[in-house]
Design a protein around this motif. Structure first.
Motif, mmCIF file in Angstrom:
data_model
loop_
_atom_site.group_PDB
_atom_site.id
_atom_site.type_symbol
_atom_site.label_atom_id
_atom_site.label_comp_id
_atom_site.label_asym_id
_atom_site.label_seq_id
_atom_site.Cartn_x
_atom_site.Cartn_y
_atom_site.Cartn_z
ATOM 1 N N VAL A 35 0.837 -1.200 0.000
ATOM 2 C CA VAL A 35 0.000 0.000 0.000
ATOM 3 C C VAL A 35 0.874 1.254 0.000
ATOM 4 C CG1 VAL A 35 -1.754 1.302 1.256
ATOM 5 C CG2 VAL A 35 -1.874 -1.195 1.185
ATOM 6 N N PHE A 36 1.945 1.229 0.790
ATOM 7 C CA PHE A 36 2.808 2.407 0.856
ATOM 8 C C PHE A 36 3.499 2.653 -0.481
ATOM 9 C CE2 PHE A 36 6.235 5.190 1.975
ATOM 10 C CZ PHE A 36 5.696 5.996 2.962
ATOM 11 N N PHE A 37 3.975 1.605 -1.140
ATOM 12 C CA PHE A 37 4.622 1.800 -2.439
ATOM 13 C C PHE A 37 3.603 2.201 -3.501
ATOM 14 C CE2 PHE A 37 8.112 -0.391 -0.411
ATOM 15 C CZ PHE A 37 9.225 0.191 -0.993
ATOM 16 N N LEU A 38 2.388 1.697 -3.407
ATOM 17 C CA LEU A 38 1.329 2.105 -4.326
ATOM 18 C C LEU A 38 1.032 3.590 -4.168
ATOM 19 C CD1 LEU A 38 -0.989 1.201 -6.313
ATOM 20 C CD2 LEU A 38 -2.419 0.972 -4.272
ATOM 21 N N VAL A 39 0.834 4.025 -2.933
ATOM 22 C CA VAL A 39 0.580 5.433 -2.649
ATOM 23 C C VAL A 39 1.796 6.282 -3.032
ATOM 24 C CG1 VAL A 39 0.231 7.087 -0.778
ATOM 25 C CG2 VAL A 39 -1.120 4.984 -0.860
ATOM 26 N N GLY A 40 3.004 5.747 -2.777
ATOM 27 C CA GLY A 40 4.210 6.463 -3.161
ATOM 28 C C GLY A 40 4.292 6.684 -4.655
ATOM 29 N N GLY A 41 3.897 5.676 -5.435
ATOM 30 C CA GLY A 41 3.897 5.831 -6.883
ATOM 31 C C GLY A 41 2.947 6.924 -7.339
ATOM 32 N N TYR A 42 1.757 6.935 -6.746
ATOM 33 C CA TYR A 42 0.784 7.979 -7.075
ATOM 34 C C TYR A 42 1.350 9.356 -6.724
ATOM 35 C CZ TYR A 42 -3.639 10.556 -7.188
ATOM 36 O OH TYR A 42 -4.631 11.465 -7.476
ATOM 37 N N ALA A 43 1.855 9.501 -5.496
ATOM 38 C CA ALA A 43 2.348 10.799 -5.026
ATOM 39 C C ALA A 43 3.559 11.261 -5.821
ATOM 40 C CB ALA A 43 2.686 10.713 -3.543
ATOM 41 N N ASN A 44 4.459 10.346 -6.144
ATOM 42 C CA ASN A 44 5.649 10.725 -6.903
ATOM 43 C C ASN A 44 5.300 11.146 -8.324
ATOM 44 O OD1 ASN A 44 7.480 10.311 -4.799
ATOM 45 N ND2 ASN A 44 7.676 8.131 -5.250
ATOM 46 N N ALA A 45 4.353 10.433 -8.944
ATOM 47 C CA ALA A 45 3.925 10.820 -10.292
ATOM 48 C C ALA A 45 3.266 12.194 -10.265
ATOM 49 C CB ALA A 45 2.964 9.775 -10.856
ATOM 50 N N ALA A 46 2.396 12.426 -9.279
ATOM 51 C CA ALA A 46 1.708 13.715 -9.189
ATOM 52 C C ALA A 46 2.706 14.841 -8.949
ATOM 53 C CB ALA A 46 0.677 13.663 -8.060
ATOM 54 N N SER A 47 3.667 14.613 -8.055
ATOM 55 C CA SER A 47 4.654 15.644 -7.732
ATOM 56 C C SER A 47 5.557 15.942 -8.919
ATOM 57 C CB SER A 47 5.478 15.185 -6.526
ATOM 58 O OG SER A 47 6.501 16.097 -6.225
ATOM 59 N N LEU A 48 6.011 14.888 -9.608
ATOM 60 C CA LEU A 48 6.890 15.086 -10.760
ATOM 61 C C LEU A 48 6.161 15.822 -11.881
ATOM 62 C CD1 LEU A 48 9.582 14.593 -12.200
ATOM 63 C CD2 LEU A 48 8.721 12.345 -12.880
ATOM 64 N N ALA A 49 4.899 15.433 -12.118
ATOM 65 C CA ALA A 49 4.121 16.097 -13.172
ATOM 66 C C ALA A 49 3.908 17.567 -12.839
ATOM 67 C CB ALA A 49 2.783 15.385 -13.346
ATOM 68 N N ALA A 50 3.623 17.873 -11.566
ATOM 69 C CA ALA A 50 3.420 19.270 -11.171
ATOM 70 C C ALA A 50 4.707 20.066 -11.318
ATOM 71 C CB ALA A 50 2.920 19.318 -9.727
ATOM 72 N N ARG A 51 5.831 19.453 -10.979
ATOM 73 C CA ARG A 51 7.124 20.141 -11.097
ATOM 74 C C ARG A 51 7.414 20.485 -12.554
ATOM 75 N NH1 ARG A 51 11.233 21.082 -7.316
ATOM 76 N NH2 ARG A 51 12.958 22.095 -8.394
ATOM 77 N N ARG A 52 7.164 19.529 -13.437
ATOM 78 C CA ARG A 52 7.421 19.777 -14.853
ATOM 79 C C ARG A 52 6.454 20.810 -15.416
ATOM 80 N NH1 ARG A 52 8.755 13.460 -16.422
ATOM 81 N NH2 ARG A 52 11.035 13.685 -16.396
ATOM 82 N N ALA A 53 5.224 20.831 -14.915
ATOM 83 C CA ALA A 53 4.248 21.813 -15.384
ATOM 84 C C ALA A 53 4.681 23.228 -15.022
ATOM 85 C CB ALA A 53 2.876 21.507 -14.786
ATOM 86 N N ARG A 54 5.462 23.387 -13.945
ATOM 87 C CA ARG A 54 5.970 24.702 -13.553
ATOM 88 C C ARG A 54 7.270 25.044 -14.267
ATOM 89 N NH1 ARG A 54 4.922 22.663 -8.279
ATOM 90 N NH2 ARG A 54 7.169 22.506 -7.922
#
Length: 447
Positions: free
Chosen positions: A71-90
Motif C-alpha cells: 500500500v505504501f509503495f502504491l501510494v508512493g507511486g501515485y504521489a511521486n507521479a503527481a509531484s513530478l508532473a506538477a514540477r514539470r508543469a511549472r
C-alpha cells in the motif's frame, strides 16, 4: 487546531485525499503491527524481543491485509507521479524534483541516525558492551530497510514514469514476470537470482501507483488506463485472493506475508509472487472503498486528522521501535517488565496497556523530533539544479544514502560497534545526505 483548519481550507480541489488517508493508515498499521506481535523476554539476563507469529499460525492469513508495504509503495507511486508532473508543469526538471524530494525523507532519518549514534557513543564511553550497543541500535534501525528500498524507487521515478507513459500496465506485468523468475531461483537455484526481487517487486507496485494517478489522464488512450470503477476493484480483489489461496495451498509459498522463522520461503524478504498477489488483492479493496472514503474526507474533521498524521508520519515510523526500546528499558530497570508466554491470557491482556504505553512514548518522541519533518516545505517554483553534472551528483547522493542504509542492515546485529552503526555505513549515509543538502541549497545549479 487553527493551523490544521487553515491547511484543510487551502487543500486544492483536485487533490485525492484518499491517497493521504492510505499513507497514514499504512504507517499506523506497521507501527501497531510491530508493537502488537512483539514478544518480550530475557536472554543472557537482558531483555530481548522476537515476533509472536511463529506461535500464532491462526493469525497468518491476517497478514494478507496486515502486510501494508505494498500500500505504501502504491501510494508512493501515485504521489511521486503527481509531484513530478506538477514540477514539470511549472517548468522544473526531473533533477530538481529528485533533489527536493529527498528532503522529506532524509532530514528525519538523519536525525534518527545521529541521535542513535550519539547515544551509542555515550553508552560505550560509560562502559557498555559494544556488542550490546550494536544489538540495541540494530533493533531501532530495522525500519530503515524499507527506506532503502523506497529511496531506490524514488530515484528511479523519472525514467520509470517515462516507461509508464509509453508502455502503461505492461511495465508492472513485466516486472512481475521478473519476480516470478527470481522465485524460481529460490526454488530451483541459483538462490541469488531472487535478490533482484527486492527491486522488481516494489517497482511493480510503484508503477501501479503511476497507473492510478494517470487513470483519468486524457493524454493516455482509454484502453491503456487503469479503470477505477467498483467492478474493476471487485475483479482485482477476487483474482488476487484466488491467486493467494492457490499459491499458499497448492503452491510452495507460506501463508504469512511477513517473516516467520522456520518457513522454507519468505514472502517479504525478498518479495515474492505471493506478495504481489496480496498487493493485487489490496488494490482491489482500495478501489472498492475509494468512493465512500473520499466522500467522508470531504468533511473538515476527518481531513484535518489525516493532515495531522501525515505531517509527522515518517517520524512516527522511524522512531516507533526506539519507543519500544525505551519503554522496555525503563520497565526492566524498575523490575516490572512483564514477560508472559506468548498466546497466554496474560500476554493477550498485556497487549492493551503495552500499546497504550508505547503510544505515549512515541508521542513524546514525535513531539521532540516531528518538527524536523513537519517544517519541510515543498518548492514553490521551477528553479533548482539542472544539467548532467547536477543529475550525476543527485544520483550519487541517493546511491550513498542507500549504500549507508544497506551496510547498516546487512551488518550483523552482534558486531561490536561503539557507535551502534558501522562506521562506513554512517559515513556513506551522511555523505549522501550532505551532497543532496548542498544541491538543495543551489550548489551545482549551473552544472
Amino acid at each position: 487546531m487553527r493551523r490544521l483548519r487553515q491547511l484543510a481550507e487551502r487543500t486544492p480541489p483536485g487533490r485525492d485525499r484518499y491517497v493521504d488517508l492510505l499513507r497514514a493508515l499504512a504507517i499506523a498499521m506497521v507501527v501497531l503491527g510491530h508493537w502488537g506481535v512483539t514478544v518480550i523476554g530475557h536472554e543472557h539476563g537482558r531483555p530481548s524481543g522476537h515476533s509472536a507469529l511463529p506461535d500464532l499460525p491462526w493469525a497468518w492469513p491476517l497478514t494478507w491485509v496486515a502486510q501494508v508495504m505494498p500500500v505504501f509503495f502504491l501510494v508512493g507511486g501515485y504521489a511521486n507521479a503527481a509531484s513530478l508532473a506538477a514540477r514539470r508543469a511549472r517548468g522544473g526538471t526531473a533533477t530538481g524534483w529528485l533533489v527536493d524530494r529527498s528532503a522529506r525523507l532524509v532530514r528525519p532519518t538523519t536525525a534518527l541516525l545521529l541521535v542513535l549514534a550519539a547515544g551509542a557513543a555515550v553508552a560505550t564511553l560509560r562502559g557498555a558492551d559494544p556488542t550490546q550497543v550494536r544489538t540495541v541500535v540494530w533493533f531501532a534501525t530495522i525500519p530503515l530497510w524499507f527506506l532503502a528500498a523506497y529511496l531506490v524507487v524514488v530515484a528511479s521515478t523519472p525514467p520509470m514514469y517515462a516507461l509508464h507513459r509509453r508502455f502503461s500496465l505492461a511495465v508492472p506485468v513485466a516486472l512481475a514476470g521478473l519476480v516470478a523468475l527470481g522465485d524460481l531461483g529460490r526454488l530451483l537455484g541459483p538462490a541469488a537470482l531472487a535478490d533482484g526481487n527486492y527491486l522488481f517487486a516494489w517497482l511493480a507496485v510503484h508503477q501501479l501507483g503511476f497507473a492510478w494517478y494517470d487513470a483519468r489522464s486524457p493524454e493516455l488512450p482509454r484502453r491503456r488506463r487503469l479503470p477505477l470503477d467498483r467492478r474493476t476493484g471487485a475483479t482485482l480483489l477476487l483474482v488476487g485472493l484466488g491467486a493467494l489461496v492457490l499459491l499458499t495451498t497448492v503452491g510452495p509459498y507460506p501463508v504469512a506475508m511477513l517473516h516467520v522463522a522456520g518457513e522454507r520461503l519468505d514472502n517479504a524478504a525478498p518479495p515474492s509472487v505471493a506478495l504481489l498477489a496480496a498487493a493485487t488483492t489490496q488494490l482491489g479493496l482500495i478501489l472498492l472503498l475509494g468512493g465512500p472514503a473520499g466522500r467522508r474526507l470531504r468533511r473538515s474533521g476527518p481531513w484535518q486528522a489525516v493532515i495531522a498524521v501525515n505531517a509527522v508520519v515518517l517520524t512516527a515510523f522511524l522512531w516507533h521501535l526506539t519507543a519500544a526500546i525505551l519503554l522496555v528499558g525503563l520497565l526492566d530497570a524498575l523490575g516490572v517488565l512483564p514477560t508472559p508466554p506468548v498466546g497466554s491470557a496474560t500476554w493477550w491482556a498485556w497487549r492493551i496497556p503495552w500499546l497504550a504505553a508505547l503510544a505515549v512514548v512515541l508521542a513524546a518522541l514525535v513531539a521532540v523530533f516531528g518538527s524536523i519533518e513537519a517544517r519541510t516545505r515543498r518548492p514553490s517554483g521551477p528553479p533548482g539544479p539542472h544539467g548532467r553534472a547536477a543529475t550525476a551528483l543527485a544520483v550519487t547522493g541517493y546511491a550513498a544514502l542507500v549504500a549507508g542504509l544497506l551496510l547498516n542492515s546487512l551488518a550483523p546485529k552482534t558486531a561490536p560497534e561503539p557507535l551502534g552503526l558501522p562506521a562506513p555505513a554512517l559515513v556513506a549515509y551522511l555523505a549522501g545526505a550532505g551532497l543532496l543538502r548542498l544541491l538543495r541549497s543551489g550548489w551545482g545549479s549551473r552544472g
